[in-house]
Write a protein that holds these residues in place. Structure first.
Motif, PDB file in Angstrom:
ATOM      1  N   LEU A   1       0.848  -1.190   0.000  1.00  0.00           N
ATOM      2  CA  LEU A   1       0.000   0.000   0.000  1.00  0.00           C
ATOM      3  C   LEU A   1       0.890   1.248   0.000  1.00  0.00           C
ATOM      4  O   LEU A   1       1.976   1.234   0.576  1.00  0.00           O
ATOM      5  CB  LEU A   1      -0.886   0.016   1.250  1.00  0.00           C
TER       6      LEU A   1
ATOM      7  N   TYR B   1      -7.746  -4.888   1.324  1.00  0.00           N
ATOM      8  CA  TYR B   1      -6.416  -5.166   0.764  1.00  0.00           C
ATOM      9  C   TYR B   1      -5.934  -6.567   1.148  1.00  0.00           C
ATOM     10  O   TYR B   1      -5.497  -7.351   0.299  1.00  0.00           O
ATOM     11  CB  TYR B   1      -5.440  -4.102   1.259  1.00  0.00           C
TER      12      TYR B   1
ATOM     13  N   HIS C   1      -8.283  -8.144  -2.160  1.00  0.00           N
ATOM     14  CA  HIS C   1      -7.236  -7.944  -3.170  1.00  0.00           C
ATOM     15  C   HIS C   1      -6.299  -9.158  -3.201  1.00  0.00           C
ATOM     16  O   HIS C   1      -5.944  -9.661  -4.274  1.00  0.00           O
ATOM     17  CB  HIS C   1      -6.474  -6.658  -2.850  1.00  0.00           C
TER      18      HIS C   1
ATOM     19  N   TRP D   1      -5.686   1.894  -4.905  1.00  0.00           N
ATOM     20  CA  TRP D   1      -4.911   2.304  -3.728  1.00  0.00           C
ATOM     21  C   TRP D   1      -4.132   3.592  -3.991  1.00  0.00           C
ATOM     22  O   TRP D   1      -3.902   4.380  -3.069  1.00  0.00           O
ATOM     23  CB  TRP D   1      -3.947   1.197  -3.291  1.00  0.00           C
TER      24      TRP D   1
END
Length: 196
Positions: free
Chosen positions: A8, A28, A32, A81
């Protein structure tokens, strides 16, 4: 060669209280990551294993099956992101500001059009600011679809799948999108994509 999860661009708690660390952890760390793991599973030992995400997406776009869905979702999330940042929002500068005015009439009109696209996307999907020729254009896509399929250049996106906002905003997608536009959107990322 396996695809890897890019870090990130900020720590998981950096967007609080607008987006909680818990949401980022799930979005995330779970969603993801699951798309990435499935993509690696689908490409392992195939001709796709050493290709770029973009090549895979365009090659698999015809059937819109699992390979396309997972590759596109990895690409979309990598892009998302970077579309948001702590202390984002505000007003764009320079060429981005000029193109916003030229394309939409004003920043407020852009926000209105973008919010309408994001909120009116039925079910899961994305809202995008794209470059279309020499002008900006707002579009929405469903599920894993993305602007490159129609030859548009993505500049910024807002994820409107429920996992992007539900822990913090429940069913208030309009509030999430307004927060994205006012306090999270990364205008520097837009400017960088415009020049790329």
């Amino acid at each position: 060669m396996a695809f890897s999860l890019p870090p990130l661009p900020w720590v998981e708690s950096a967007l609080e209280p607008l987006i909680s660390a818990k949401t980022i952890s799930f979005h995330y760390g779970k969603h993801h990551t699951a798309y990435l793991n499935k993509l690696n599973e689908l490409t392992d030992g195939t001709a796709y294993a050493n290709q770029s995400l973009e090549t895979i997406i365009m090659g698999a776009a015809k059937d819109k099956g699992p390979l396309f869905n997972n590759a596109a979702q990895v690409w979309n999330h990598n892009f998302f992101w970077n579309s948001i940042k702590p202390n984002g929002g505000g007003e764009p500068q320079g060429e981005v500001a000029s193109l916003i005015t030229e394309s939409f009439g004003s920043l407020d009109k852009f926000k209105e059009e973008f919010k309408n696209a994001a909120v009116s996307q039925f079910g899961s999907g994305w809202a995008w600011l794209c470059l279309d020729g020499g002008k900006f254009r707002v579009i929405k896509t469903t599920n894993a679809e993305l602007p490159m399929l129609t030859g548009l250049k993505a500049l910024v996106t807002c994820d409107v799948w429920e996992h992007a906002y539900y822990l913090d905003y429940q069913n208030r997608r309009p509030d999430f999108v307004q927060t994205f536009l006012d306090k999270l959107i990364n205008w520097d990322f837009v400017a960088a994509n415009l020049k790329a």
